[in-house]
Write a protein that holds these residues in place. Structure first.
Motif, mmCIF file in Angstrom:
data_model
loop_
_atom_site.group_PDB
_atom_site.id
_atom_site.type_symbol
_atom_site.label_atom_id
_atom_site.label_comp_id
_atom_site.label_asym_id
_atom_site.label_seq_id
_atom_site.Cartn_x
_atom_site.Cartn_y
_atom_site.Cartn_z
ATOM 1 N N TRP A 1 0.824 3.449 1.707
ATOM 2 C CA TRP A 1 1.464 3.477 3.290
ATOM 3 C C TRP A 1 2.191 3.514 3.638
ATOM 4 C CZ3 TRP A 1 -0.748 7.365 5.493
ATOM 5 C CH2 TRP A 1 -1.958 8.411 5.308
ATOM 6 N N THR A 2 2.875 1.721 3.665
ATOM 7 C CA THR A 2 3.533 0.577 3.940
ATOM 8 C C THR A 2 4.746 1.541 2.802
ATOM 9 O OG1 THR A 2 2.455 -0.698 3.907
ATOM 10 C CG2 THR A 2 4.783 -1.053 2.798
ATOM 11 N N ILE B 1 2.475 6.359 12.504
ATOM 12 C CA ILE B 1 2.208 6.354 11.505
ATOM 13 C C ILE B 1 1.488 4.804 10.985
ATOM 14 C CG2 ILE B 1 1.875 6.969 9.163
ATOM 15 C CD1 ILE B 1 3.039 9.530 10.244
ATOM 16 N N TRP B 2 2.469 4.291 11.042
ATOM 17 C CA TRP B 2 3.127 2.890 10.292
ATOM 18 C C TRP B 2 1.532 1.935 11.132
ATOM 19 C CZ3 TRP B 2 4.104 -1.441 12.413
ATOM 20 C CH2 TRP B 2 4.252 -2.960 11.616
ATOM 21 N N ASN C 1 -5.374 -1.262 7.582
ATOM 22 C CA ASN C 1 -6.131 -1.351 6.753
ATOM 23 C C ASN C 1 -4.978 -3.665 6.344
ATOM 24 O OD1 ASN C 1 -3.027 -2.307 6.470
ATOM 25 N ND2 ASN C 1 -2.416 -0.277 5.017
ATOM 26 N N SER D 1 0.759 -1.448 -0.024
ATOM 27 C CA SER D 1 -0.052 0.305 0.271
ATOM 28 C C SER D 1 0.627 0.967 0.498
ATOM 29 C CB SER D 1 -0.941 -0.122 1.322
ATOM 30 O OG SER D 1 -0.084 0.161 2.500
ATOM 31 N N ALA E 1 -1.570 2.510 10.785
ATOM 32 C CA ALA E 1 -2.396 2.135 9.366
ATOM 33 C C ALA E 1 -2.417 1.081 8.595
ATOM 34 C CB ALA E 1 -1.279 3.111 8.000
ATOM 35 N N SER E 2 -1.641 0.333 9.753
ATOM 36 C CA SER E 2 -1.098 -1.320 9.257
ATOM 37 C C SER E 2 -2.235 -1.719 9.764
ATOM 38 C CB SER E 2 -0.221 -1.731 10.015
ATOM 39 O OG SER E 2 1.259 -1.445 9.391
ATOM 40 N N THR F 1 6.140 4.728 4.408
ATOM 41 C CA THR F 1 6.931 4.795 5.854
ATOM 42 C C THR F 1 8.589 3.540 5.459
ATOM 43 O OG1 THR F 1 5.017 2.866 5.979
ATOM 44 C CG2 THR F 1 5.048 4.975 7.020
#
Length: 283
Positions: A27-28, A146-147, A154, A25, A150-151, A31
């Motif tokens: 986000w991944t 953040i990670w 998702n 993703s 988000a993880s 980060t």
């Protein structure tokens, strides 16, 4: 006729490629690169800070009157009058001239724990090293938060990081495949990847942050229990250094695996999110 058959054999059927799938993703990917940059600057600035006092201790106190040093890097004068680097680990001395303790271009060697090419700044400047270290330390902490959020949202943490019972049953086979340099390109991480990434993201990085906070006098005043948890500020500093060594080893192995298993496919995955999987892994 034999030549024709040989030529036909050389041509053979075309190699079947697997499909491109969305593996990472946004986000991944974001980060991942933020971590890479932060950890690089944390490493080179951290070694600058270490050079100011190149000794590690166990316990709360340190100094010349204490005998609790577990690692020291310095220089000694040899019987022939020359200077050499020496590293002492748990009481055992090692000659590290040219690498640790005493290094530099011929004729311009310096007495310093880590050589100038791996510290920021290259010259001894503790104040600048601390500014750089603290700045990227907070970037690392922000990126971790953040990670993690988000993880969770998702499903990346549950799906790709935390190993399941089925993953653990496949672990011996994954280790054997890696030892033979036989890499499978699947839609999801294999057991070995989940264990290594989980160790780094859920254990080593948080431990690095917590031990770093333990060495801060300001955080000691706000959270005094941190000092007790790690058995003293000097023990926290030693753990902090040890975690750094483990992260550097992980980085070396990680880059080696990226190169050996297909650098273009892996880099594309971390830049665009697209990853080409093996044909038999469509499901």
């Amino acid at each position: 006729m034999g030549v024709a058959a040989e030529q036909a054999g050389e041509i053979g059927p075309p190699v079947k490629k697997g499909p491109l799938v969305k593996r990472q993703s946004a986000w991944t990917r974001a980060t991942h690169w933020a971590w890479a940059i932060s950890l690089f600057f944390l490493l080179v600035s951290g070694l600058q800070i270490f050079n100011a006092h190149p000794r590690l201790y166990i316990g709360q106190q340190s100094g010349f009157e204490f005998d609790n040093s577990v690692l020291s890097i310095g220089a000694v004068r040899k019987p022939d009058g020359s200077v050499g680097g020496v590293t002492t680990l748990m009481g055992q001395q090692f000659d590290t001239t040219g690498v640790l303790g005493y290094s530099g271009p011929p004729g311009r060697e310096q007495v310093r724990a880590f050589p100038s090419w791996i510290t920021m700044p290259s010259y001894q400047d503790l104040a600048t090293g601390r500014v750089v270290h603290f700045f990227f330390g907070w970037i690392l902490v922000t990126t971790m938060l953040i990670w993690f959020v988000a993880s969770l949202l998702n499903g990346h943490l549950r799906r790709d990081i935390v190993p399941t019972g089925a993953d653990m049953r496949k672990l011996p086979g994954d280790i054997a495949d890696h030892a033979r340099f036989q890499f499978r390109h699947g839609r999801h991480y294999n057991a070995l990847q989940k264990l290594s990434y989980g160790m780094v993201l859920l254990i080593l990085c948080p431990l690095m942050v917590l031990t770093g906070l333990t060495m801060s006098p300001g955080m000691d005043a706000a959270w005094p229990w941190l000092v007790d948890v790690f058995g003293g500020r000097q023990t926290a500093r030693t753990i902090h250094f040890g975690v750094m060594v483990l992260l550097v080893l992980f980085f070396i192995v990680h880059v080696a695996m990226v190169v050996l298993s297909g650098p273009f496919n892996n880099l594309r995955s971390m830049i665009t999110g697209k990853y080409r999987i093996d044909p038999e892994d469509r499901a």
